[in-house]
Design a protein around this motif. Structure first.
Motif, PDB file in Angstrom:
ATOM      1  N   THR A 254      -4.796  -6.813   3.550  1.00  0.00           N
ATOM      2  CA  THR A 254      -5.536  -6.580   2.304  1.00  0.00           C
ATOM      3  C   THR A 254      -6.442  -7.785   2.034  1.00  0.00           C
ATOM      4  O   THR A 254      -6.419  -8.768   2.779  1.00  0.00           O
ATOM      5  CB  THR A 254      -4.564  -6.382   1.128  1.00  0.00           C
ATOM      6  OG1 THR A 254      -3.713  -7.536   1.045  1.00  0.00           O
ATOM      7  CG2 THR A 254      -3.717  -5.138   1.312  1.00  0.00           C
TER       8      THR A 254
ATOM      9  N   ALA B 270      -3.654  -0.038   2.348  1.00  0.00           N
ATOM     10  CA  ALA B 270      -3.234  -1.202   1.560  1.00  0.00           C
ATOM     11  C   ALA B 270      -1.737  -1.149   1.277  1.00  0.00           C
ATOM     12  O   ALA B 270      -1.143  -2.165   0.914  1.00  0.00           O
ATOM     13  CB  ALA B 270      -3.994  -1.253   0.240  1.00  0.00           C
ATOM     14  N   ASN B 271      -1.139   0.034   1.429  1.00  0.00           N
ATOM     15  CA  ASN B 271       0.296   0.158   1.169  1.00  0.00           C
ATOM     16  C   ASN B 271       0.827   1.371   1.924  1.00  0.00           C
ATOM     17  O   ASN B 271       0.442   2.498   1.622  1.00  0.00           O
ATOM     18  CB  ASN B 271       0.553   0.311  -0.337  1.00  0.00           C
ATOM     19  CG  ASN B 271       1.992   0.070  -0.672  1.00  0.00           C
ATOM     20  OD1 ASN B 271       2.882   0.646  -0.051  1.00  0.00           O
ATOM     21  ND2 ASN B 271       2.239  -0.786  -1.645  1.00  0.00           N
TER      22      ASN B 271
ATOM     23  N   HIS C 107       4.071  -9.836  -7.067  1.00  0.00           N
ATOM     24  CA  HIS C 107       4.401 -10.119  -5.661  1.00  0.00           C
ATOM     25  C   HIS C 107       4.996 -11.512  -5.520  1.00  0.00           C
ATOM     26  O   HIS C 107       4.866 -12.344  -6.413  1.00  0.00           O
ATOM     27  CB  HIS C 107       3.148 -10.018  -4.774  1.00  0.00           C
ATOM     28  CG  HIS C 107       2.735  -8.606  -4.492  1.00  0.00           C
ATOM     29  ND1 HIS C 107       1.944  -7.893  -5.373  1.00  0.00           N
ATOM     30  CD2 HIS C 107       3.015  -7.765  -3.465  1.00  0.00           C
ATOM     31  CE1 HIS C 107       1.756  -6.675  -4.875  1.00  0.00           C
ATOM     32  NE2 HIS C 107       2.390  -6.575  -3.726  1.00  0.00           N
ATOM     33  N   HIS C 108       5.554 -11.754  -4.351  1.00  0.00           N
ATOM     34  CA  HIS C 108       6.137 -13.046  -3.966  1.00  0.00           C
ATOM     35  C   HIS C 108       5.107 -14.184  -4.083  1.00  0.00           C
ATOM     36  O   HIS C 108       3.888 -13.938  -4.058  1.00  0.00           O
ATOM     37  CB  HIS C 108       6.656 -12.952  -2.523  1.00  0.00           C
ATOM     38  CG  HIS C 108       5.628 -12.483  -1.550  1.00  0.00           C
ATOM     39  ND1 HIS C 108       4.801 -13.336  -0.870  1.00  0.00           N
ATOM     40  CD2 HIS C 108       5.249 -11.228  -1.171  1.00  0.00           C
ATOM     41  CE1 HIS C 108       3.983 -12.652  -0.092  1.00  0.00           C
ATOM     42  NE2 HIS C 108       4.232 -11.359  -0.267  1.00  0.00           N
TER      43      HIS C 108
ATOM     44  N   LYS D 134       1.888 -14.751  -1.565  1.00  0.00           N
ATOM     45  CA  LYS D 134       0.771 -13.802  -1.385  1.00  0.00           C
ATOM     46  C   LYS D 134      -0.552 -14.472  -1.703  1.00  0.00           C
ATOM     47  O   LYS D 134      -0.688 -15.184  -2.699  1.00  0.00           O
ATOM     48  CB  LYS D 134       0.978 -12.564  -2.264  1.00  0.00           C
ATOM     49  CG  LYS D 134      -0.104 -11.499  -2.047  1.00  0.00           C
ATOM     50  CD  LYS D 134       0.297 -10.156  -2.604  1.00  0.00           C
ATOM     51  CE  LYS D 134      -0.823  -9.131  -2.472  1.00  0.00           C
ATOM     52  NZ  LYS D 134      -1.212  -8.881  -1.067  1.00  0.00           N
TER      53      LYS D 134
ATOM     54  N   ASP E 254      -3.979 -12.859  -1.681  1.00  0.00           N
ATOM     55  CA  ASP E 254      -5.039 -12.110  -2.374  1.00  0.00           C
ATOM     56  C   ASP E 254      -4.567 -11.553  -3.708  1.00  0.00           C
ATOM     57  O   ASP E 254      -3.409 -11.165  -3.861  1.00  0.00           O
ATOM     58  CB  ASP E 254      -5.572 -10.972  -1.487  1.00  0.00           C
ATOM     59  CG  ASP E 254      -4.470 -10.037  -1.018  1.00  0.00           C
ATOM     60  OD1 ASP E 254      -3.419 -10.526  -0.543  1.00  0.00           O
ATOM     61  OD2 ASP E 254      -4.628  -8.807  -1.149  1.00  0.00           O
TER      62      ASP E 254
ATOM     63  N   SER F 110      -3.661  -7.238  -5.793  1.00  0.00           N
ATOM     64  CA  SER F 110      -3.200  -6.705  -4.499  1.00  0.00           C
ATOM     65  C   SER F 110      -4.106  -5.566  -4.032  1.00  0.00           C
ATOM     66  O   SER F 110      -4.789  -4.919  -4.843  1.00  0.00           O
ATOM     67  CB  SER F 110      -1.775  -6.176  -4.655  1.00  0.00           C
ATOM     68  OG  SER F 110      -1.781  -5.023  -5.480  1.00  0.00           O
ATOM     69  N   GLY F 111      -4.044  -5.306  -2.727  1.00  0.00           N
ATOM     70  CA  GLY F 111      -4.808  -4.181  -2.181  1.00  0.00           C
ATOM     71  C   GLY F 111      -4.379  -2.882  -2.814  1.00  0.00           C
ATOM     72  O   GLY F 111      -5.206  -2.001  -3.100  1.00  0.00           O
ATOM     73  N   THR F 112      -3.084  -2.739  -3.064  1.00  0.00           N
ATOM     74  CA  THR F 112      -2.578  -1.503  -3.684  1.00  0.00           C
ATOM     75  C   THR F 112      -3.142  -1.336  -5.091  1.00  0.00           C
ATOM     76  O   THR F 112      -3.532  -0.231  -5.481  1.00  0.00           O
ATOM     77  CB  THR F 112      -1.036  -1.550  -3.753  1.00  0.00           C
ATOM     78  OG1 THR F 112      -0.535  -1.916  -2.468  1.00  0.00           O
ATOM     79  CG2 THR F 112      -0.457  -0.222  -4.188  1.00  0.00           C
TER      80      THR F 112
ATOM     81  N   THR G 282       9.090  -8.344  -3.386  1.00  0.00           N
ATOM     82  CA  THR G 282       8.445  -7.653  -2.244  1.00  0.00           C
ATOM     83  C   THR G 282       7.129  -7.009  -2.658  1.00  0.00           C
ATOM     84  O   THR G 282       6.137  -7.097  -1.931  1.00  0.00           O
ATOM     85  CB  THR G 282       9.394  -6.573  -1.683  1.00  0.00           C
ATOM     86  OG1 THR G 282      10.637  -7.195  -1.348  1.00  0.00           O
ATOM     87  CG2 THR G 282       8.823  -5.906  -0.454  1.00  0.00           C
ATOM     88  N   GLY G 283       7.115  -6.351  -3.814  1.00  0.00           N
ATOM     89  CA  GLY G 283       5.876  -5.721  -4.273  1.00  0.00           C
ATOM     90  C   GLY G 283       6.156  -4.698  -5.357  1.00  0.00           C
ATOM     91  O   GLY G 283       6.932  -3.761  -5.134  1.00  0.00           O
TER      92      GLY G 283
ATOM     93  N   HIS H 109       4.193  -2.352  -8.580  1.00  0.00           N
ATOM     94  CA  HIS H 109       2.941  -1.905  -9.200  1.00  0.00           C
ATOM     95  C   HIS H 109       3.264  -1.020 -10.395  1.00  0.00           C
ATOM     96  O   HIS H 109       4.050  -0.074 -10.263  1.00  0.00           O
ATOM     97  CB  HIS H 109       2.082  -1.142  -8.190  1.00  0.00           C
ATOM     98  CG  HIS H 109       1.581  -2.042  -7.100  1.00  0.00           C
ATOM     99  ND1 HIS H 109       2.285  -2.260  -5.938  1.00  0.00           N
ATOM    100  CD2 HIS H 109       0.462  -2.806  -7.026  1.00  0.00           C
ATOM    101  CE1 HIS H 109       1.623  -3.124  -5.187  1.00  0.00           C
ATOM    102  NE2 HIS H 109       0.517  -3.467  -5.810  1.00  0.00           N
TER     103      HIS H 109
ATOM    104  N   PHE I 226       7.225  -0.463   4.356  1.00  0.00           N
ATOM    105  CA  PHE I 226       5.822  -0.593   4.807  1.00  0.00           C
ATOM    106  C   PHE I 226       5.753  -0.418   6.337  1.00  0.00           C
ATOM    107  O   PHE I 226       4.844   0.214   6.865  1.00  0.00           O
ATOM    108  CB  PHE I 226       5.247  -1.960   4.441  1.00  0.00           C
ATOM    109  CG  PHE I 226       5.383  -2.343   2.986  1.00  0.00           C
ATOM    110  CD1 PHE I 226       5.036  -1.455   1.980  1.00  0.00           C
ATOM    111  CD2 PHE I 226       5.840  -3.610   2.615  1.00  0.00           C
ATOM    112  CE1 PHE I 226       5.133  -1.820   0.634  1.00  0.00           C
ATOM    113  CE2 PHE I 226       5.951  -3.977   1.283  1.00  0.00           C
ATOM    114  CZ  PHE I 226       5.602  -3.076   0.289  1.00  0.00           C
TER     115      PHE I 226
HETATM  116  O1  LIG Z   1       1.282  -9.104   0.430  1.00  0.00           O
HETATM  117  C1  LIG Z   1       2.218  -8.312   0.245  1.00  0.00           C
HETATM  118  O2  LIG Z   1       3.408  -8.664   0.310  1.00  0.00           O
HETATM  119  C2  LIG Z   1       1.903  -6.907  -0.042  1.00  0.00           C
HETATM  120  N1  LIG Z   1       0.648  -6.545   0.038  1.00  0.00           N
HETATM  121  C3  LIG Z   1       0.135  -5.243  -0.129  1.00  0.00           C
HETATM  122  C4  LIG Z   1      -0.932  -5.227  -1.217  1.00  0.00           C
HETATM  123  O3  LIG Z   1      -1.699  -6.187  -1.321  1.00  0.00           O
HETATM  124  O4  LIG Z   1      -1.011  -4.241  -1.948  1.00  0.00           O
HETATM  125  C5  LIG Z   1       1.177  -4.181  -0.234  1.00  0.00           C
HETATM  126  C6  LIG Z   1       2.495  -4.596  -0.793  1.00  0.00           C
HETATM  127  O5  LIG Z   1       2.476  -4.505  -2.185  1.00  0.00           O
HETATM  128  C7  LIG Z   1       2.984  -5.949  -0.323  1.00  0.00           C
END
Ligand SMILES: O=C(O)C1=N[C@H](C(=O)O)C[C@H](O)C1
Ligand SMILES: NC(=O)C1=CN([C@@H]2O[C@H](COP(=O)(O)OP(=O)(O)OC[C@H]3O[C@@H](n4cnc5c(N)ncnc54)[C@H](OP(=O)(O)O)[C@@H]3O)[C@@H](O)[C@H]2O)C=CC1
Length: 257
Positions: free
Chosen positions: A93, A116-117, A147-148, A151, A153, A156-158, A203-204, A206, A229
């Motif tokens: 992402t 992205a997910n 997220h952790h 990360k 970006d 997130s891409g999602t 972990t993630g 949304h 994933f």
């Molecule tokens: O970096 C991550 O860990 C994740 N990245 C993805 C995102 O950017 O959406 C998917 C997931 O949430 C975990």
């Protein structure tokens, strides 16, 4: 015959999951690379130097590459796949528009599947968001992802895919994203608040919140393990290995897998 994958970012969080999932479901690994390979094997696979990717993808018998790295490398790997007629599934992402154009260009030669997910639950979340936003057009919407702390970006891409789905559903030219709020900043009509939290080893997660008319609807997805994933990415890889050249997004093909 079993699928033969090439794996990039092999020593990263997702690369390790992909190699473990491949071992668990008898997917063969043609090669695994990392930018700075350590001495250890991952899930029994030797990790080679990512500098040799172009050679490896051309010389080894590989059906599809699975890539979870960083935008620059994904663009490079997709171009090498296009040059050697090998499909690629990209889970990375954080792409900008120029990166996506490069991936689209590679899709003229081979299947490029961008996701992205790869969790199934997030695909269901997207459908639920579309339904909720369509049914509650006047409600305020806020999107929050957690997220952790490693990360890179944000958002997130999602979250970006969720935002795209909201905007497509609303079909409202006034929509504006507001990334966090500070100071004297009352909510404007058409705003969508976007919030990125980074903490610990989450972990993630949304969440889409819709509020109006004295009620609140919250739609939340939580990934409990990166294995979700990896499983989706390997399903996507099996699909991409037999697809026609093209640029595909996971959310467009997930229901076929
Ligand atoms: O970096 C991550 O860990 C994740 N990245 C993805 C995102 O950017 O959406 C998917 C997931 O949430 C975990
Ligand atoms: N689509 C999905 O379902 C999911 C997507 N992701 C995405 O996957 C990507 C990787 O995540 P994660 O595994 O947690 O990250 P990690 O940092 O743990 O791993 C990334 C791996 O790729 C290598 N790498 C990173 N950036 C580059 C680069 N620019 N060039 C070459 N190699 C690079 C790193 O090697 P080195 O250590 O040598 O630098 C590392 O081994 C992120 O973009 C993340 O958002 C994550 C989870 C699920």
């Amino acid at each position: 015959m079993s699928l033969r994958v090439g794996v990039t970012g092999a020593e990263g969080r997702m690369g390790r999951e992909i190699l473990q999932a491949a071992a668990d479901r008898d997917v063969d690994v043609a090669f695994a690379v990392n930018r700075s390979p350590g001495d250890t094997r991952v899930a029994g696979v030797e990790v080679e130097d990512a500098a040799d990717f172009e050679e490896l993808v051309g010389e080894r018998d590989v059906d599809v590459v699975v890539d979870f790295t960083g935008p620059e490398s994904s663009v490079r790997y997709a171009a090498a796949c296009a040059a050697t007629d090998v499909p690629i599934v990209v889970g990375t992402t954080g792409f900008d528009e120029a990166d996506v154009s490069s991936l689209r260009e590679a899709g003229e030669a081979v299947p490029i599947l961008l996701g992205a997910n790869f969790s199934r639950g997030v695909q269901a979340l997207l459908d639920a968001v579309e339904s909720a936003v369509g049914n509650l057009p006047s409600y305020d919407v806020e999107v929050t992802e957690t997220h952790h702390n490693q990360k890179r970006d944000a958002p997130s891409g999602t979250a970006k895919v969720i935002l795209d789905r909201i905007v497509e559903t609303r079909d409202d030219e006034e929509t504006e994203y507001v990334h966090g709020r500070e100071g004297d900043q009352p909510r404007e009509a058409g705003e969508i608040g976007v919030h990125a939290r980074r903490a610990g080893d989450v972990t993630g997660e949304h969440e889409v919140l819709l509020a109006g008319n004295h009620e609140v609807l919250e739609l939340t997805h939580r990934a409990g393990d990166r294995g979700v994933f990896a499983a989706g990415a390997l399903d996507a890889a099996a699909w991409a290995a037999n697809a026609d050249a093209g640029f595909y997004r996971f959310e467009e093909v997930a229901s076929e897998l």
